[in-house]
Design a protein around this motif. Structure first.
Motif, PDB file in Angstrom:
ATOM      1  N   UNK A 114       0.826  -1.209   0.000  1.00 15.42           N
ATOM      2  CA  UNK A 114       0.000   0.000   0.000  1.00 15.42           C
ATOM      3  C   UNK A 114       0.861   1.261   0.000  1.00 15.42           C
ATOM      4  N   UNK A 115       2.027   1.197   0.641  1.00 12.37           N
ATOM      5  CA  UNK A 115       2.930   2.344   0.620  1.00 12.37           C
ATOM      6  C   UNK A 115       3.417   2.620  -0.798  1.00 12.37           C
ATOM      7  N   UNK A 116       3.756   1.561  -1.529  1.00  8.13           N
ATOM      8  CA  UNK A 116       4.184   1.741  -2.916  1.00  8.13           C
ATOM      9  C   UNK A 116       3.076   2.372  -3.751  1.00  8.13           C
ATOM     10  N   UNK A 117       1.844   1.955  -3.519  1.00  8.34           N
ATOM     11  CA  UNK A 117       0.741   2.541  -4.278  1.00  8.34           C
ATOM     12  C   UNK A 117       0.451   3.973  -3.843  1.00  8.34           C
ATOM     13  N   UNK A 118       0.684   4.278  -2.577  1.00  9.57           N
ATOM     14  CA  UNK A 118       0.523   5.663  -2.132  1.00  9.57           C
ATOM     15  C   UNK A 118       1.546   6.567  -2.821  1.00  9.57           C
ATOM     16  N   UNK A 119       2.779   6.072  -2.931  1.00  7.91           N
ATOM     17  CA  UNK A 119       3.812   6.827  -3.647  1.00  7.91           C
ATOM     18  C   UNK A 119       3.426   6.972  -5.118  1.00  7.91           C
ATOM     19  N   UNK A 120       2.921   5.874  -5.702  1.00 13.95           N
ATOM     20  CA  UNK A 120       2.487   5.925  -7.096  1.00 13.95           C
ATOM     21  C   UNK A 120       1.374   6.931  -7.316  1.00 13.95           C
ATOM     22  N   UNK A 121       0.421   6.985  -6.387  1.00 12.97           N
ATOM     23  CA  UNK A 121      -0.671   7.956  -6.502  1.00 12.97           C
ATOM     24  C   UNK A 121      -0.137   9.386  -6.415  1.00 12.97           C
ATOM     25  N   UNK A 122       0.866   9.589  -5.561  1.00  8.64           N
ATOM     26  CA  UNK A 122       1.475  10.914  -5.462  1.00  8.64           C
ATOM     27  C   UNK A 122       2.172  11.317  -6.746  1.00  8.64           C
ATOM     28  N   UNK A 123       2.886  10.368  -7.353  1.00  8.87           N
ATOM     29  CA  UNK A 123       3.548  10.654  -8.630  1.00  8.87           C
ATOM     30  C   UNK A 123       2.515  10.970  -9.705  1.00  8.87           C
ATOM     31  N   UNK A 124       1.422  10.206  -9.717  1.00  6.41           N
ATOM     32  CA  UNK A 124       0.363  10.459 -10.697  1.00  6.41           C
ATOM     33  C   UNK A 124      -0.214  11.856 -10.528  1.00  6.41           C
ATOM     34  N   UNK A 125      -0.385  12.284  -9.274  1.00  5.56           N
ATOM     35  CA  UNK A 125      -0.918  13.628  -9.021  1.00  5.56           C
ATOM     36  C   UNK A 125       0.023  14.703  -9.557  1.00  5.56           C
ATOM     37  N   UNK A 126       1.331  14.453  -9.441  1.00  4.84           N
ATOM     38  CA  UNK A 126       2.305  15.422  -9.954  1.00  4.84           C
ATOM     39  C   UNK A 126       2.296  15.482 -11.476  1.00  4.84           C
ATOM     40  N   UNK A 127       1.894  14.380 -12.115  1.00  9.00           N
ATOM     41  CA  UNK A 127       1.878  14.337 -13.576  1.00  9.00           C
ATOM     42  C   UNK A 127       0.681  15.061 -14.178  1.00  9.00           C
ATOM     43  N   UNK A 128      -0.335  15.316 -13.361  1.00  6.42           N
ATOM     44  CA  UNK A 128      -1.522  16.011 -13.869  1.00  6.42           C
ATOM     45  C   UNK A 128      -1.193  17.488 -14.015  1.00  6.42           C
ATOM     46  N   UNK A 129      -1.263  18.030 -15.224  1.00 13.09           N
ATOM     47  CA  UNK A 129      -0.903  19.440 -15.414  1.00 13.09           C
ATOM     48  C   UNK A 129      -1.900  20.361 -14.735  1.00 13.09           C
ATOM     49  N   UNK A 130      -1.351  21.383 -14.072  1.00 13.64           N
ATOM     50  CA  UNK A 130      -2.233  22.380 -13.464  1.00 13.64           C
ATOM     51  C   UNK A 130      -2.899  23.217 -14.538  1.00 13.64           C
ATOM     52  N   UNK A 131      -2.084  23.631 -15.490  1.00 19.72           N
ATOM     53  CA  UNK A 131      -2.625  24.392 -16.622  1.00 19.72           C
ATOM     54  C   UNK A 131      -3.055  25.786 -16.227  1.00 19.72           C
ATOM     55  N   UNK A 132      -2.882  26.710 -17.143  1.00 18.12           N
ATOM     56  CA  UNK A 132      -3.311  28.078 -16.907  1.00 18.12           C
ATOM     57  C   UNK A 132      -4.509  28.433 -17.761  1.00 18.12           C
ATOM     58  N   UNK A 133      -5.029  27.427 -18.477  1.00 17.75           N
ATOM     59  CA  UNK A 133      -6.171  27.692 -19.348  1.00 17.75           C
ATOM     60  C   UNK A 133      -7.415  27.949 -18.521  1.00 17.75           C
ATOM     61  N   UNK A 134      -8.297  28.755 -19.049  1.00 15.35           N
ATOM     62  CA  UNK A 134      -9.561  29.021 -18.389  1.00 15.35           C
ATOM     63  C   UNK A 134     -10.462  27.818 -18.577  1.00 15.35           C
ATOM     64  N   UNK A 135     -11.038  27.321 -17.514  1.00 14.02           N
ATOM     65  CA  UNK A 135     -11.899  26.151 -17.613  1.00 14.02           C
ATOM     66  C   UNK A 135     -13.172  26.494 -18.353  1.00 14.02           C
ATOM     67  N   UNK A 136     -13.717  25.467 -19.034  1.00 15.90           N
ATOM     68  CA  UNK A 136     -14.969  25.682 -19.750  1.00 15.90           C
ATOM     69  C   UNK A 136     -16.046  26.110 -18.772  1.00 15.90           C
ATOM     70  N   UNK A 137     -16.779  27.151 -19.129  1.00 17.22           N
ATOM     71  CA  UNK A 137     -17.826  27.638 -18.256  1.00 17.22           C
ATOM     72  C   UNK A 137     -17.366  28.757 -17.344  1.00 17.22           C
ATOM     73  N   UNK A 138     -16.055  29.017 -17.286  1.00 17.80           N
ATOM     74  CA  UNK A 138     -15.541  30.094 -16.455  1.00 17.80           C
ATOM     75  C   UNK A 138     -15.649  31.408 -17.216  1.00 17.80           C
ATOM     76  N   UNK A 139     -15.578  32.542 -16.505  1.00 23.98           N
ATOM     77  CA  UNK A 139     -15.627  33.828 -17.199  1.00 23.98           C
ATOM     78  C   UNK A 139     -14.510  33.947 -18.224  1.00 23.98           C
TER      79      UNK A 139
END
Length: 398
Positions: free
Chosen positions: A207-232
């Protein structure tokens, strides 16, 4: 051959679960790798790629369901005692690998399934169910996160498989014991082994290995500066109406399925009057950042030179006069996309309440008019029609 396990041997049910799971996983993995590497520059290539991905997804769902059954069986069934109970470190490592495999049997296909359900695109699952999942919204953000998790979790699955195979070969070739044969043919241990009390360390390690894996996956998700659909969406200051909320969406037909998406970044310069002056209500100019397009699972393909070619043509512009229509209004003008200009008539409705206005409009374009998808000469893979839908809320500027 007994169906259930004993202290010295694996029963038929456990062995069938083991080898059927192995068959599904070791077939699904190369299918996914091959499909991911295949080009999609022609309709024929895209069809092959989609078929392989469909098989990959279908086998993944089957592995997930079978994996759940295997885990439930393992929880209620006794496990044959190890042949070398004195090797504490080896037993701990083997236990961690087994738990890593069990978690992977759920996490890997489930993350892929969530990604499939969250985004629209080609390559359907070849089951009469499973295209959507309860509690999984149609969301690019959810799809991106699930896709990142799936990518990381497959690496943990690969690690677990390699360690599992290495351990089995070590027992068979170096220790020359019956570990592999117990699972392969149900051969019992030569002597009744000593039962060993299972500890919690292997479970915690997995489970620790998967927790680390989930953390790495979260870092791979781009934050992005684009305006989300539906936003002003910021509008140009020269107009007398300012967009405060809106979506600019598109929908295409690919491999028989509708794929929807939207542009996150765009600006609108709107001059509109309720009264008709010189035959028109005003004019509008919309500038679109084409690189901000998200289009389900085919976003990358849509941005490439075959279609929007965002590297060469990063913006599209729609400039039009707003005229009275038969059932509302119509924006008559020109759309410049990929360096090609085409006349466009966009019918729309407008509800004005005080200083706010809600605009809804839709038009279907032909991708061929803009030189898109020249390699896709028919609609078997990619439809000709592209539906553009506009939904925005604007407020009057003094």
């Amino acid at each position: 051959m007994p169906a259930r396990n004993s202290d010295t041997r694996f029963g038929t049910v456990t062995r069938v679960f083991h080898w059927l799971t192995a068959l599904l996983i070791l077939t699904a993995i190369p299918l996914g790798v091959i499909a991911n590497q295949l080009p999609y520059d022609t309709a024929e290539a895209l069809a092959i790629k989609a078929q392989l991905f469909s098989l990959h997804k279908t086998l993944g769902v089957a592995a997930f369901l079978l994996g759940l059954g295997r885990i439930l069986w393992a929880l209620v069934e006794r496990h044959p005692a190890p042949l070398h109970p004195e090797r504490k470190a080896e037993l701990t490592l083997a236990g961690a690998v087994h738990w890593l495999l069990y978690i992977s049997l759920v996490a890997v296909p489930l993350s892929g399934w969530v990604h499939h359900a969250a985004v629209t695109g080609f390559a359907p699952i070849l089951w009469p169910f499973g295209q959507t999942l309860p509690f999984v919204p149609q969301s690019e953000a959810v799809g991106t996160a699930a896709g990142a998790a799936h990518w990381v979790f497959t690496k943990l699955l690969g690690l677990a498989i390699l360690l599992h195979i290495a351990g089995a070969l070590k027992h068979h070739l170096i220790d020359k014991d019956a570990t592999l044969l117990r699972m392969l043919r149900g051969v019992p241990a030569p002597a009744r082994p000593e039962p060993v009390r299972k500890g919690s360390v292997p479970v915690l390690v997995a489970f620790l290995l998967y927790a680390v894996g989930a953390g790495i996956a979260a870092l791979l998700v781009p934050n992005g500066e684009a305006v989300a659909a539906g936003a002003p969406v910021e509008a140009e200051a020269s107009g007398n109406w300012r967009v405060v909320e809106g979506t600019l969406g598109i929908s295409v037909r690919q491999m028989g399925a509708d794929v929807g998406g939207s542009f996150a970044n765009w600006t609108a310069d709107i001059r509109f009057d309720e009264a008709v002056v010189d035959g028109k209500h005003g004019n509008v100019s919309v500038t679109i950042d084409t690189a901000s397009l998200t289009l389900g699972s085919v976003t990358k393909q849509a941005l490439e030179p075959e279609f929007f070619d965002v590297a060469t043509h990063p913006t599209a512009v729609f400039a039009a006069d707003m005229l009275p229509g038969t059932a509302g209004y119509v924006a008559e003008g020109t759309l410049t996309l990929r360096g090609v200009e085409q006349p466009i008539s966009l019918p729309f409705t407008l509800e004005i309440t005080g200083d706010q206005a809600r605009m809804l409009g839709e038009v279907t374009l032909d991708r061929r008019d803009f030189g898109m998808g020249a390699s896709y000469g028919d609609e078997a893979s990619v439809g000709f029609g592209v539906v553009v839908a506009v939904d925005l809320l604007a407020e009057r500027v003094e």
